[in-house]
Enzyme design. Structure first.
Site, PDB file in Angstrom:
ATOM      1  CD  GLU A   1      -3.704   7.009  -2.827  1.00 15.07           C
ATOM      2  OE1 GLU A   1      -4.644   7.704  -3.282  1.00 15.07           O
ATOM      3  OE2 GLU A   1      -2.938   7.412  -1.947  1.00 15.07           O
TER       4      GLU A   1
ATOM      5  CG  HIS B   1      -4.736   3.553   4.594  1.00 14.83           C
ATOM      6  ND1 HIS B   1      -3.409   3.386   4.925  1.00 14.83           N
ATOM      7  CD2 HIS B   1      -4.767   4.126   3.374  1.00 14.83           C
ATOM      8  CE1 HIS B   1      -2.663   3.806   3.937  1.00 14.83           C
ATOM      9  NE2 HIS B   1      -3.456   4.281   2.970  1.00 14.83           N
TER      10      HIS B   1
ATOM     11  NE  ARG C   1      -3.135   1.609   0.807  1.00  8.69           N
ATOM     12  CZ  ARG C   1      -3.234   1.239  -0.475  1.00  8.69           C
ATOM     13  NH1 ARG C   1      -3.481  -0.019  -0.791  1.00  8.69           N
ATOM     14  NH2 ARG C   1      -3.079   2.126  -1.455  1.00  8.69           N
TER      15      ARG C   1
HETATM   16  C1  DG2 Z   1       0.140   6.400  -0.886  1.00  8.37           C
HETATM   17  C2  DG2 Z   1       0.186   7.894  -1.055  1.00  8.37           C
HETATM   18  O1  DG2 Z   1      -1.198   6.056  -0.761  1.00  8.37           O
HETATM   19  O2  DG2 Z   1       1.401   8.268  -1.466  1.00  8.37           O
HETATM   20  O3  DG2 Z   1      -0.081   5.273  -2.989  1.00  8.37           O
HETATM   21  O4  DG2 Z   1       1.934   5.447  -2.150  1.00  8.37           O
HETATM   22  O5  DG2 Z   1      -2.723   6.664   1.150  1.00  8.37           O
HETATM   23  O6  DG2 Z   1      -2.893   4.451   0.070  1.00  8.37           O
HETATM   24  O7  DG2 Z   1      -0.900   5.031   1.502  1.00  8.37           O
HETATM   25  P1  DG2 Z   1      -1.938   5.508   0.558  1.00  8.37           P
HETATM   26  C3  DG2 Z   1       0.711   5.656  -2.109  1.00  8.37           C
HETATM   27  P2  DG2 Z   1       1.870   9.766  -1.741  1.00  8.37           P
HETATM   28  O8  DG2 Z   1       1.061  10.304  -2.886  1.00  8.37           O
HETATM   29  O9  DG2 Z   1       1.706  10.566  -0.461  1.00  8.37           O
HETATM   30  O10 DG2 Z   1       3.326   9.581  -2.118  1.00  8.37           O
END
Ligand code: DG2
Length: 248
Positions: A87, A9, A60
């Site tokens: 995520e 995203h 997102r």
């Molecule tokens: C980020 C990735 O996820 O973080 O969950 O903080 O892709 O949904 O923005 P996204 C989060 P990192 O593992 O790179 O710290």
């Protein structure tokens, strides 16, 4: 040969604020929306068309997909949403600032929490509002599959069945597929596709809003992959993602 496009995203509000996000449903920033539009423009300029798109159930990723499809004049594209593309659940870290966490616990510890393959942060408590069981969108997910924290290994374990059961069959049937998801759910998928080792996956960082093209053979094994767009800017963005866990 098949082509699959993967895309993280665009920049989210918590990417901007450098906060651990995980399953928190934050929206895109204005920059994130522009990135999504540019990604759609780039895909169109390069002749990409899609018969099917997938996204997580987080806004997102969904909004990025909508904006990209809109700029491709392809809003008719069928979309499949799945929690399996969400995520990685960042457990008790969700909401904390990454640089402040590094100041408090050290950069090495934050690197472990962010990138160690098999070590998860502490879980959120059963009664914590960040527990997905309180969110109606997960009501039909079996309770024992809903995470209160995850390491990348756990994320691989829930992303790969979605690849096997939904994405791969669609590609095999000749549909041209776009997947819009997240830094770590895409790292999980890429680890599986490219057979990256548990050690080497630590170094893979995915920039926001940049289409990543995978060329796959008839067995869906990767032949090569490449980002569309400005390679120098993409390399700088990847380094910036890596640096988010520094104390500064
Ligand atoms: C980020 C990735 O996820 O973080 O969950 O903080 O892709 O949904 O923005 P996204 C989060 P990192 O593992 O790179 O710290």
């Amino acid at each position: 040969m098949y082509k699959l496009v993967l895309m993280r995203h665009g920049e989210s509000q918590w990417n901007l604020e450098n906060r651990f996000t995980g399953w928190t449903d934050v929206d895109l920033t204005e920059t994130g929306r522009q990135q999504a539009k540019q990604a759609g423009d780039l895909l169109k300029e390069n002749g990409f068309e899609f018969d099917l798109a997938f996204a997580s159930v987080l806004k997102r990723a969904i909004r990025t997909l909508w904006i990209a499809l809109d700029s491709m004049d392809a809003m008719h594209t069928p979309i499949g949403l799945s929690w399996r593309l969400n995520e990685r659940h960042y457990g008790a870290l969700q909401g904390l600032n990454k640089a402040e966490t590094a100041q408090k616990y050290g950069e090495d510890q934050v690197l472990v929490w962010r990138r160690a393959y098999a070590i998860a942060p502490d879980p959120v408590a059963e009664d914590d509002p960040r527990n997905p069981r309180f969110d109606a969108r997960y009501a039909r997910v079996p309770a024992d599959q809903l995470p209160r924290t995850e390491c990348l290994q756990d994320t691989v374990a829930r992303v790969v069945p979605f690849w096997d059961e939904s994405i791969a069959p669609a590609i095999r049937s000749g549909r041209r597929v776009l997947v819009t998801a997240h830094g770590n759910s895409l790292r999980a998928l890429i680890k599986h596709l490219d057979g990256i080792s548990d050690e080497d996956i630590v170094h893979l960082n995915i920039p926001t809003g940049q289409p990543l093209v995978y060329e796959l053979d008839e067995n869906l094994r990767p032949i090569r992959h490449y980002y569309l767009g400005d390679q120098e800017a993409i390399a700088a963005q990847m380094q910036a993602v890596a640096n988010q866990g520094k104390a500064q």
